[in-house]
Each structure stands twice: as C-alpha cells, then as structure tokens.
Scaffold this motif. Structure first.
Motif, PDB file in Angstrom:
ATOM      1  N   ASP A  83      -1.535  -3.959  -4.203  1.00  0.00           N
ATOM      2  CA  ASP A  83      -0.830  -3.812  -2.916  1.00  0.00           C
ATOM      3  C   ASP A  83      -1.718  -3.081  -1.925  1.00  0.00           C
ATOM      4  OD1 ASP A  83       1.667  -4.929  -3.707  1.00  0.00           O
ATOM      5  OD2 ASP A  83       2.055  -3.111  -4.865  1.00  0.00           O
ATOM      6  N   LEU A  84      -2.717  -2.389  -2.465  1.00  0.00           N
ATOM      7  CA  LEU A  84      -3.629  -1.605  -1.610  1.00  0.00           C
ATOM      8  C   LEU A  84      -4.838  -1.200  -2.439  1.00  0.00           C
ATOM      9  CD1 LEU A  84      -2.594   1.138   0.871  1.00  0.00           C
ATOM     10  CD2 LEU A  84      -4.239   1.773  -0.866  1.00  0.00           C
ATOM     11  N   MET A  85      -6.003  -1.162  -1.791  1.00  0.00           N
ATOM     12  CA  MET A  85      -7.191  -0.647  -2.471  1.00  0.00           C
ATOM     13  C   MET A  85      -7.703   0.550  -1.684  1.00  0.00           C
ATOM     14  SD  MET A  85     -10.789  -2.558  -3.376  1.00  0.00           S
ATOM     15  CE  MET A  85     -11.946  -1.835  -4.555  1.00  0.00           C
ATOM     16  N   ILE A  86      -8.054   1.599  -2.418  1.00  0.00           N
ATOM     17  CA  ILE A  86      -8.670   2.753  -1.757  1.00  0.00           C
ATOM     18  C   ILE A  86      -9.969   3.090  -2.477  1.00  0.00           C
ATOM     19  CG2 ILE A  86      -6.879   4.164  -2.953  1.00  0.00           C
ATOM     20  CD1 ILE A  86      -8.273   5.845  -0.110  1.00  0.00           C
ATOM     21  N   ILE A  87     -11.036   3.211  -1.727  1.00  0.00           N
ATOM     22  CA  ILE A  87     -12.314   3.602  -2.322  1.00  0.00           C
ATOM     23  C   ILE A  87     -12.548   5.053  -1.955  1.00  0.00           C
ATOM     24  CG2 ILE A  87     -14.813   3.178  -2.434  1.00  0.00           C
ATOM     25  CD1 ILE A  87     -12.807   0.327  -1.340  1.00  0.00           C
ATOM     26  N   ALA A  88     -12.433   5.926  -2.955  1.00  0.00           N
ATOM     27  CA  ALA A  88     -12.538   7.366  -2.713  1.00  0.00           C
ATOM     28  C   ALA A  88     -13.090   8.060  -3.952  1.00  0.00           C
ATOM     29  CB  ALA A  88     -11.157   7.941  -2.373  1.00  0.00           C
ATOM     30  N   PRO A  89     -14.278   8.589  -3.898  1.00  0.00           N
ATOM     31  CA  PRO A  89     -15.171   8.660  -2.753  1.00  0.00           C
ATOM     32  C   PRO A  89     -15.952   7.349  -2.554  1.00  0.00           C
ATOM     33  CG  PRO A  89     -16.177   9.749  -4.645  1.00  0.00           C
ATOM     34  CD  PRO A  89     -14.815   9.317  -5.084  1.00  0.00           C
ATOM     35  N   ALA A  90     -16.292   7.086  -1.284  1.00  0.00           N
ATOM     36  CA  ALA A  90     -17.156   5.954  -0.960  1.00  0.00           C
ATOM     37  C   ALA A  90     -18.503   6.511  -0.518  1.00  0.00           C
ATOM     38  CB  ALA A  90     -16.534   5.121   0.151  1.00  0.00           C
ATOM     39  N   THR A  91     -19.552   6.179  -1.264  1.00  0.00           N
ATOM     40  CA  THR A  91     -20.892   6.659  -0.908  1.00  0.00           C
ATOM     41  C   THR A  91     -21.489   5.760   0.176  1.00  0.00           C
ATOM     42  OG1 THR A  91     -21.854   5.233  -2.587  1.00  0.00           O
ATOM     43  CG2 THR A  91     -21.350   7.497  -3.248  1.00  0.00           C
ATOM     44  N   ALA A  92     -22.601   6.210   0.737  1.00  0.00           N
ATOM     45  CA  ALA A  92     -23.302   5.402   1.749  1.00  0.00           C
ATOM     46  C   ALA A  92     -23.695   4.054   1.142  1.00  0.00           C
ATOM     47  CB  ALA A  92     -24.540   6.146   2.247  1.00  0.00           C
ATOM     48  N   PHE A 119      -8.556   0.896   2.146  1.00  0.00           N
ATOM     49  CA  PHE A 119      -8.884   2.189   2.737  1.00  0.00           C
ATOM     50  C   PHE A 119     -10.201   2.684   2.137  1.00  0.00           C
ATOM     51  CE2 PHE A 119      -5.035   3.860   4.952  1.00  0.00           C
ATOM     52  CZ  PHE A 119      -4.233   2.745   4.774  1.00  0.00           C
ATOM     53  N   VAL A 120     -10.977   3.371   2.961  1.00  0.00           N
ATOM     54  CA  VAL A 120     -12.254   3.908   2.485  1.00  0.00           C
ATOM     55  C   VAL A 120     -12.359   5.374   2.894  1.00  0.00           C
ATOM     56  CG1 VAL A 120     -14.717   3.874   3.050  1.00  0.00           C
ATOM     57  CG2 VAL A 120     -13.604   1.785   2.345  1.00  0.00           C
ATOM     58  N   ALA A 121     -12.635   6.236   1.916  1.00  0.00           N
ATOM     59  CA  ALA A 121     -12.794   7.664   2.217  1.00  0.00           C
ATOM     60  C   ALA A 121     -14.250   8.061   1.929  1.00  0.00           C
ATOM     61  CB  ALA A 121     -11.838   8.501   1.371  1.00  0.00           C
ATOM     62  N   PRO A 122     -15.099   8.056   2.963  1.00  0.00           N
ATOM     63  CA  PRO A 122     -16.516   8.360   2.728  1.00  0.00           C
ATOM     64  C   PRO A 122     -16.730   9.799   2.261  1.00  0.00           C
ATOM     65  CG  PRO A 122     -16.177   7.378   4.911  1.00  0.00           C
ATOM     66  CD  PRO A 122     -14.835   7.759   4.368  1.00  0.00           C
ATOM     67  N   ALA A 123     -17.779   9.988   1.458  1.00  0.00           N
ATOM     68  CA  ALA A 123     -18.189  11.322   1.025  1.00  0.00           C
ATOM     69  C   ALA A 123     -19.703  11.300   0.881  1.00  0.00           C
ATOM     70  CB  ALA A 123     -17.554  11.660  -0.322  1.00  0.00           C
ATOM     71  N   MET A 124     -20.375  12.118   1.641  1.00  0.00           N
ATOM     72  CA  MET A 124     -21.842  12.165   1.529  1.00  0.00           C
ATOM     73  C   MET A 124     -22.387  13.342   2.316  1.00  0.00           C
ATOM     74  SD  MET A 124     -22.611   8.834   3.903  1.00  0.00           S
ATOM     75  CE  MET A 124     -21.125   8.021   3.357  1.00  0.00           C
ATOM     76  N   ASP A 125     -23.681  13.510   2.226  1.00  0.00           N
ATOM     77  CA  ASP A 125     -24.311  14.596   2.947  1.00  0.00           C
ATOM     78  C   ASP A 125     -24.270  14.333   4.455  1.00  0.00           C
ATOM     79  OD1 ASP A 125     -25.486  17.040   2.311  1.00  0.00           O
ATOM     80  OD2 ASP A 125     -27.366  16.293   3.147  1.00  0.00           O
ATOM     81  N   LEU A 126     -24.323  15.412   5.253  1.00  0.00           N
ATOM     82  CA  LEU A 126     -24.105  15.228   6.694  1.00  0.00           C
ATOM     83  C   LEU A 126     -25.124  14.297   7.348  1.00  0.00           C
ATOM     84  CD1 LEU A 126     -24.987  18.433   8.758  1.00  0.00           C
ATOM     85  CD2 LEU A 126     -25.744  18.116   6.427  1.00  0.00           C
ATOM     86  N   ASP A 127     -26.395  14.376   6.915  1.00  0.00           N
ATOM     87  CA  ASP A 127     -27.408  13.534   7.541  1.00  0.00           C
ATOM     88  C   ASP A 127     -27.237  12.066   7.160  1.00  0.00           C
ATOM     89  OD1 ASP A 127     -28.679  15.525   8.992  1.00  0.00           O
ATOM     90  OD2 ASP A 127     -29.647  16.248   7.166  1.00  0.00           O
ATOM     91  N   MET A 128     -26.838  11.863   5.911  1.00  0.00           N
ATOM     92  CA  MET A 128     -26.571  10.483   5.478  1.00  0.00           C
ATOM     93  C   MET A 128     -25.397   9.929   6.275  1.00  0.00           C
ATOM     94  SD  MET A 128     -26.830  10.611   1.375  1.00  0.00           S
ATOM     95  CE  MET A 128     -26.937   8.876   1.022  1.00  0.00           C
ATOM     96  N   TYR A 129     -24.375  10.748   6.474  1.00  0.00           N
ATOM     97  CA  TYR A 129     -23.188  10.287   7.198  1.00  0.00           C
ATOM     98  C   TYR A 129     -23.535   9.952   8.645  1.00  0.00           C
ATOM     99  CZ  TYR A 129     -18.548   9.800   9.031  1.00  0.00           C
ATOM    100  OH  TYR A 129     -17.441   9.279   9.647  1.00  0.00           O
ATOM    101  N   LYS A 130     -24.381  10.822   9.221  1.00  0.00           N
ATOM    102  CA  LYS A 130     -24.739  10.637  10.637  1.00  0.00           C
ATOM    103  C   LYS A 130     -25.688   9.456  10.844  1.00  0.00           C
ATOM    104  CE  LYS A 130     -25.821  14.961  11.926  1.00  0.00           C
ATOM    105  NZ  LYS A 130     -26.536  16.028  12.435  1.00  0.00           N
ATOM    106  N   VAL A 132     -27.764   6.265  11.473  1.00  0.00           N
ATOM    107  CA  VAL A 132     -27.366   5.086  12.241  1.00  0.00           C
ATOM    108  C   VAL A 132     -26.958   3.930  11.320  1.00  0.00           C
ATOM    109  CG1 VAL A 132     -29.807   4.479  12.561  1.00  0.00           C
ATOM    110  CG2 VAL A 132     -28.124   3.481  14.053  1.00  0.00           C
ATOM    111  N   SER A 133     -27.616   3.849  10.170  1.00  0.00           N
ATOM    112  CA  SER A 133     -27.303   2.764   9.228  1.00  0.00           C
ATOM    113  C   SER A 133     -25.882   2.940   8.667  1.00  0.00           C
ATOM    114  CB  SER A 133     -28.348   2.780   8.117  1.00  0.00           C
ATOM    115  OG  SER A 133     -27.856   2.130   6.990  1.00  0.00           O
ATOM    116  N   THR A 134     -25.568   4.176   8.256  1.00  0.00           N
ATOM    117  CA  THR A 134     -24.217   4.440   7.716  1.00  0.00           C
ATOM    118  C   THR A 134     -23.168   4.182   8.787  1.00  0.00           C
ATOM    119  OG1 THR A 134     -25.222   6.184   6.399  1.00  0.00           O
ATOM    120  CG2 THR A 134     -22.826   6.175   6.517  1.00  0.00           C
ATOM    121  N   GLN A 135     -23.429   4.698   9.990  1.00  0.00           N
ATOM    122  CA  GLN A 135     -22.451   4.525  11.068  1.00  0.00           C
ATOM    123  C   GLN A 135     -22.257   3.048  11.399  1.00  0.00           C
ATOM    124  OE1 GLN A 135     -20.364   6.736  12.348  1.00  0.00           O
ATOM    125  NE2 GLN A 135     -21.191   8.093  10.795  1.00  0.00           N
ATOM    126  N   ARG A 136     -23.355   2.288  11.355  1.00  0.00           N
ATOM    127  CA  ARG A 136     -23.244   0.842  11.626  1.00  0.00           C
ATOM    128  C   ARG A 136     -22.387   0.166  10.549  1.00  0.00           C
ATOM    129  NH1 ARG A 136     -28.631  -0.406  12.100  1.00  0.00           N
ATOM    130  NH2 ARG A 136     -28.743  -0.672   9.853  1.00  0.00           N
TER     131      ARG A 136
END
Ligand code: CTP
Length: 407
Positions: A83-92, A119-130, A132-136
């Motif tokens: 009925d729903l999928m959640i990926i938590a934690p989701a890495t880069a 649903f996706v709940a990202p978890a990673m280091d701040l630079d990885m999160y920031k 441009v590739s991750t954000q894209r």
C-alpha cells in the motif's frame, strides 16, 4: 490514527541511520501495519536481518534469490502487495539508483515495480546531501511523484553539524499515518487546474511572458491526484512534468488558448484551481516575420487585454462547483485579494505577498494566506510548494466536499 492492515514495504540502505529502521518497524507494527523489509547488501552491514525479521515478523528480503534453495524473490509480488513503500534511510547511492532506474539490487528493483505511493527519507553527510548530484537526483524523484521526507539539521555520524540527519522514526511514522488519513478525500472529483505562465507571441521568435515556473500548479495537480481526483491540468509553457496517472495534461501557449481549453472543460468539473500566471495583455498585432532592428526608430508594441479566465469561469459557476484562485500582490495585499475574490466570483483566494522572502515565482517555497468568501482567514508559514499544495487542498477542496462550512 491507525495503520491497521496496511501493507508497508520498508526499504533500508547502507547508512548509520539504519538502526532507526528497527524503531520504524516497531512503530509500524505496533500501529497494526504489516511490514515487509527489503534491505540492500550495504544495509546489512549496519543492521542485521535477524533483528529486523524478529521485529517485522517476516523474513527480510535482500537477494534476488534465496541462498539455500535458489527460490526467486518476486519484486513484482511485493510491488503489488504494497500500500506504500518507504525507503528509510535512503543513501545518496540508493537515491541515485532510484532516480536513474539502476535496478542492481532488490530494493531498487522493488521500487521500480511499486504501484503504491513511495516515500524517501534521505540520510547522509551534509556535503553529500548538498552535492549538486544528490540534489538533482532528489529533484528527479520529486518529479517522479516520490514524497521526500527532508532530513533535519544536527550532529551527523561524521561529527559534523548540518543537514543530513534522517527524520526521527516517530515523525516518519506520523507522516505515513497522516498520508493514509488524508486518504481519498477527493475521490473521483473532477478538478481543473491552470498552471504556469502564458506566452503571448510578438513575432515568430519573441513573446511576452513572466517568471512563473508552474511549480505551484503542478504540485496542486499531483496532490489532488494523490487524493483520488481526476485532474485536468491546463498548463502554459513549463519544463515540469507530471507522473501521476490521475492527471491529464493539456498544453497551451497563450492566454486565449488557455481560456478556450478551460471554458470547454469547466462544465464537467467539480472544482477549479486557477494557479496560472496568465498574461493580462497580448500584442494587438502579431508579426508574421521576425521584426528587424532599426537603429533610428523606436519600436512600439500596442497591447490589448486578454480574457480573464478566472472571471469567465466564475460567471459560469454553479452551486456545486468550487473555485480557488490566487492573488500575487505587492501592496495592500489583503484588500486587493478580497476584491479579486469578489470580482472573479471565487470561493477561496490564496494570497502570496511578494514582500515575503521565499514566496512567489521561481522559488521552491511559498508562504500563503487563504481567504474565504465567508470572511475567514488562515495564514501559513514558509513551506515547500508540495506542502503548500497540501495546505491549500485541505483548507479549501477537502472541507468543501466533506460539507464543512469552516476551516
Ligand atoms: N487569472 C486568470 N486569467 C487572467 C488573469 C488572472 O485566470 N487573465 C487568475 C489567476 O490564475 C489567479 C487570479 O486570476 O488565480 C488572480 O491573478 P492576478 O494576476 O493576481 O490578478 P489580475 O486579475 O490579473 O489582477 P492584477 O494583475 O491587476 O493584480
């Protein structure tokens, strides 16, 4: 609220935050959900399938085949069951694979087979999160209709401080509950949404337009469709795409084309949300050939008014139809918005003030006040356009169709 009987696929990838997946599992099971865990090979380095299967009461799926007897694990069956999928934690890496359709593990393969909301709940280091590739990649997932649960700020596994901490399990489960509670509040309702700017041609290569991106209208279309509505999105030029099958898209260019499409469709509709930034004027005359530069002459383009689509629909509205418009104002905001609501015969008007930072055209965020024709006012904080879309729908359409008189 309860999750009684809900089938939830919990995808876990390789991040320190994987230990929180055990808590998510526990909370989901406690609320009555059935949880099928799918974990990546890297995820198993952080938390053992033994812990997870004990908590979920089901074998954890990780490989394409069971190691003992070679039985095939069917991602298709899991996809249909969910009925729903959640990926938590989701890495880069997992987010990137999901965005690119790289199905080289059971988690991403299952994602590609899922018919239910994701649903996706990202978890990673701040630079990885920031990065441009991750954000894209996150933006791609958003456009694909995936709900992103933004990470929070705080101390990370690297001991650095910043944005990248996975949202807390309690909050993640609360969001899932909220999602199911919202349910199908617009089930089978037919909703017209106008979005994006209009382009008014001057000559074959030039036009008059505005900075609207269409983000607000597209987010509204998606959010209505998620609630079970049959949406017709009449959109001016926009780089955005819609993925939800509940949205039928009609592309137009000019205000006149948008007017014709909206007027044709409106009689069959239960509601209309007018989020387009319609050009108020168009060139009186369109040149058939490209206008040539003349150094010694000024060029004057006379403009003539375009039809007011909202006002025209408002004129034709019946008692069972509801209309929501927008007002983008720079001064005397509330009074101008009230005047517009009245003039266009709207039931609600969503006010954006250009004096608010982060609100209006081009931004991913918006800050709104909703005014009703019954004299009510509700003001919201700065939120993402997806969240703003939820607020607008909950405050206007959902209440109307539930026959609530106040919000
Ligand atoms: N609208 C419309 N057709 C137009 C102009 C506006 O349907 N030709 C709709 C917009 O989609 C929005 C609302 O009317 O929902 C208000 O738009 P706005 O541009 O703020 O108002 P205008 O009536 O154009 O007033 P002004 O430009 O004078 O502020």
């Amino acid at each position: 609220m309860s999750l009684q009987g809900k089938h939830i696929v919990l995808g876990i990838s390789g991040s320190i935050a994987a230990y929180k997946s055990a808590i998510i599992t526990r909370l989901l099971v406690k609320k009555g959900a059935e949880v099928q865990i799918v974990i990546t090979p890297a995820g198993k380095e952080f938390i053992t399938p033994v812990t997870l299967s004990a908590l979920s009461g089901k074998p954890v799926v990780s490989e394409f085949f069971a190691s003992g007897d070679g039985t095939w694990h069917s991602h298709v069956d899991i996809g249909l069951w969910a009925d729903l999928m959640i990926i938590a934690p989701a890495t880069a890496a997992t987010i990137g694979k999901m965005a690119g359709g790289i199905a080289d593990n059971m988690l991403v393969t299952t994602y590609l087979s899922i018919k239910a909301p994701v649903f996706v709940a990202p978890a990673m280091d701040l630079d990885m999160y920031k990065h441009v590739s991750t954000q894209r990649n996150i933006e791609i997932l958003r456009r694909d209709g995936v709900h992103i649960i933004e990470p929070t700020e705080g101390e990370l596994a690297s001991h650095l401080e910043g944005k990248g901490r996975m949202e807390e399990p309690e909050n993640i489960v609360a969001m899932i509950e909220q999602f199911f509670a919202t349910g199908k509040s617009l089930d089978k309702k037919k909703i017209l949404i106008t979005a994006a700017p209009t382009y008014e041609r001057i000559d074959p290569v030039r036009f008059i337009g505005n900075f609207s991106s269409g983000k607000m209208g597209f987010a509204l279309a998606e959010a209505c469709a998620v609630r079970g509505a049959e949406v017709t999105l009449v959109t001016g030029p926009s780089a955005l795409s819609v993925s939800h099958t509940g949205v039928t898209r009609i592309d137009v260019e000019s205000a006149n084309q948008m007017y014709e499409a909206a007027m044709r469709i409106f009689p069959q509709m239960d509601a209309a949300i007018l989020a387009a930034a319609v050009a108020d004027y168009r060139p009186e005359h369109q040149w058939d050939e490209k206008i040539k530069r003349k150094d010694d002459e000024n060029l004057t383009i006379r403009l003539t008014p375009n039809p007011d689509i909202a006002a025209a629909l408002g004129n034709n509205k019946n008692d069972r139809q509801i209309m929501v418009g927008f007002a983008l104002e720079t001064n005397n905001e509330v009074q101008n918005a009230l005047n517009k609501m009245d003039k266009k015969n709207l039931d609600f008007i969503v006010l954006n003030s250009l004096q608010d930072e982060g609100a209006g055209f081009g931004h991913d965020t918006n800050k709104i006040t909703i005014l009703s024709k019954n004299g009510q006012t509700k003001t919201f904080g700065l939120k993402t356009k997806t969240e703003v879309a939820e607020d607008i729908i909950e405050t206007t359409l959902s209440g109307f169709f539930a026959k609530k008189t106040t919000f």
